[in-house]
Design a protein around this motif. Structure first.
Motif, PDB file in Angstrom:
ATOM      1  N   PRO A   1      -4.649  39.970  28.464  1.00 50.09           N
ATOM      2  CA  PRO A   1      -3.500  40.355  29.305  1.00 50.09           C
ATOM      3  C   PRO A   1      -3.479  39.513  30.587  1.00 50.09           C
ATOM      4  N   GLY A   2      -2.319  39.028  30.936  1.00 50.98           N
ATOM      5  CA  GLY A   2      -2.172  38.197  32.126  1.00 50.98           C
ATOM      6  C   GLY A   2      -2.519  36.736  31.904  1.00 50.98           C
ATOM      7  N   HIS A   3      -3.002  36.367  30.724  1.00 48.89           N
ATOM      8  CA  HIS A   3      -3.368  34.981  30.412  1.00 48.89           C
ATOM      9  C   HIS A   3      -2.739  34.551  29.089  1.00 48.89           C
ATOM     10  N   ARG A   4      -1.471  34.798  28.962  1.00 50.75           N
ATOM     11  CA  ARG A   4      -0.783  34.469  27.715  1.00 50.75           C
ATOM     12  C   ARG A   4      -0.498  32.971  27.641  1.00 50.75           C
ATOM     13  N   PRO A   5      -0.656  32.379  26.470  1.00 49.46           N
ATOM     14  CA  PRO A   5      -0.334  30.948  26.324  1.00 49.46           C
ATOM     15  C   PRO A   5       1.163  30.717  26.532  1.00 49.46           C
ATOM     16  N   GLU A   6       1.482  29.548  27.037  1.00 51.68           N
ATOM     17  CA  GLU A   6       2.873  29.208  27.307  1.00 51.68           C
ATOM     18  C   GLU A   6       3.434  28.301  26.216  1.00 51.68           C
ATOM     19  N   ALA A   7       4.731  28.296  26.118  1.00 42.56           N
ATOM     20  CA  ALA A   7       5.411  27.368  25.205  1.00 42.56           C
ATOM     21  C   ALA A   7       5.235  25.948  25.746  1.00 42.56           C
ATOM     22  N   GLY A   8       5.318  24.972  24.863  1.00 40.38           N
ATOM     23  CA  GLY A   8       5.208  23.571  25.270  1.00 40.38           C
ATOM     24  C   GLY A   8       6.288  22.732  24.614  1.00 40.38           C
ATOM     25  N   HIS A   9       6.655  21.649  25.262  1.00 37.75           N
ATOM     26  CA  HIS A   9       7.671  20.741  24.718  1.00 37.75           C
ATOM     27  C   HIS A   9       7.023  19.692  23.830  1.00 37.75           C
ATOM     28  N   VAL A  10       7.697  19.349  22.746  1.00 37.00           N
ATOM     29  CA  VAL A  10       7.229  18.355  21.795  1.00 37.00           C
ATOM     30  C   VAL A  10       8.303  17.282  21.659  1.00 37.00           C
ATOM     31  N   LEU A  11       7.894  16.017  21.711  1.00 37.54           N
ATOM     32  CA  LEU A  11       8.808  14.875  21.638  1.00 37.54           C
ATOM     33  C   LEU A  11       8.769  14.264  20.236  1.00 37.54           C
ATOM     34  N   CYS A  12       9.923  13.968  19.689  1.00 34.77           N
ATOM     35  CA  CYS A  12      10.007  13.330  18.374  1.00 34.77           C
ATOM     36  C   CYS A  12       9.299  11.974  18.404  1.00 34.77           C
ATOM     37  N   GLU A  13       8.537  11.661  17.353  1.00 33.56           N
ATOM     38  CA  GLU A  13       7.795  10.404  17.268  1.00 33.56           C
ATOM     39  C   GLU A  13       8.478   9.351  16.403  1.00 33.56           C
ATOM     40  N   LEU A  14       9.611   9.698  15.803  1.00 35.39           N
ATOM     41  CA  LEU A  14      10.309   8.762  14.927  1.00 35.39           C
ATOM     42  C   LEU A  14      11.114   7.754  15.735  1.00 35.39           C
ATOM     43  N   GLY A  15      11.538   6.694  15.077  1.00 36.17           N
ATOM     44  CA  GLY A  15      12.376   5.698  15.721  1.00 36.17           C
ATOM     45  C   GLY A  15      13.779   6.222  15.948  1.00 36.17           C
ATOM     46  N   ASP A  16      14.409   5.747  17.009  1.00 32.38           N
ATOM     47  CA  ASP A  16      15.773   6.131  17.346  1.00 32.38           C
ATOM     48  C   ASP A  16      16.704   5.852  16.175  1.00 32.38           C
ATOM     49  N   GLY A  17      17.677   6.725  15.960  1.00 30.83           N
ATOM     50  CA  GLY A  17      18.673   6.511  14.917  1.00 30.83           C
ATOM     51  C   GLY A  17      18.239   6.977  13.535  1.00 30.83           C
ATOM     52  N   HIS A  18      17.178   7.771  13.439  1.00 32.90           N
ATOM     53  CA  HIS A  18      16.732   8.284  12.134  1.00 32.90           C
ATOM     54  C   HIS A  18      17.668   9.388  11.668  1.00 32.90           C
ATOM     55  N   ASP A  19      17.371   9.994  10.512  1.00 32.68           N
ATOM     56  CA  ASP A  19      18.196  11.101  10.011  1.00 32.68           C
ATOM     57  C   ASP A  19      18.113  12.288  10.976  1.00 32.68           C
ATOM     58  N   GLU A  20      18.768  13.389  10.653  1.00 27.96           N
ATOM     59  CA  GLU A  20      18.893  14.495  11.603  1.00 27.96           C
ATOM     60  C   GLU A  20      17.633  15.329  11.797  1.00 27.96           C
ATOM     61  N   ARG A  21      16.598  15.153  10.985  1.00 27.63           N
ATOM     62  CA  ARG A  21      15.360  15.934  11.145  1.00 27.63           C
ATOM     63  C   ARG A  21      14.352  15.164  11.989  1.00 27.63           C
TER      64      ARG A  21
END
Length: 117
Positions: A22-42
């Motif tokens: 209690p009081g030490h809950r993990p936080e959400a984190g941001h993740v960056l796509c590793e694929l090349g620009d212009g790939h399909d929608e996933r």
């Protein structure tokens, strides 16, 4: 080719929340796509690798701002001319990792080179 700039917010898994103090809950984190620009929608980012066995790398996949899913994927088997492995999953939709550059990382590298001269 530049790296894709898509980002997704990855909340901590429910089982981790249940085990947290209690009081030490993990936080959400941001993740960056590793694929090349212009790939399909996933989009995709590798979260961890459990020892290099086939299918042991766990990737997060997402579309737009939709729900992200975790999935084990095998590594891309293609090697560059110097025998370096592609750092993406098999059948990835963009160019191989050695063709993708992260403009932010490149800018930091250039800055550090100039500062050391």
């Amino acid at each position: 080719m530049n790296q894709c700039t898509a980002v997704v917010l990855l909340p901590p898994p429910d089982h981790l929340l249940a085990l947290s103090f209690p009081g030490h809950r993990p936080e959400a984190g941001h993740v960056l796509c590793e694929l090349g620009d212009g790939h399909d929608e996933r989009h995709a980012a590798m979260l961890w690798d459990e020892g290099g066995r086939p299918g042991s790398a766990v990737w997060i996949r997402w579309k737009g701002s939709g729900t992200a899913t975790l999935t084990p994927l095998p590594w891309c088997p293609v090697l560059d001319p110097r025998n370096g492995a592609c750092e993406l999953f098999a059948a990835h939709p963009s160019l191989h990792s050695w063709h993708i550059s992260d403009p932010t990382d490149d800018a930091i590298t250039e800055y550090l080179k100039a500062a050391s001269d």
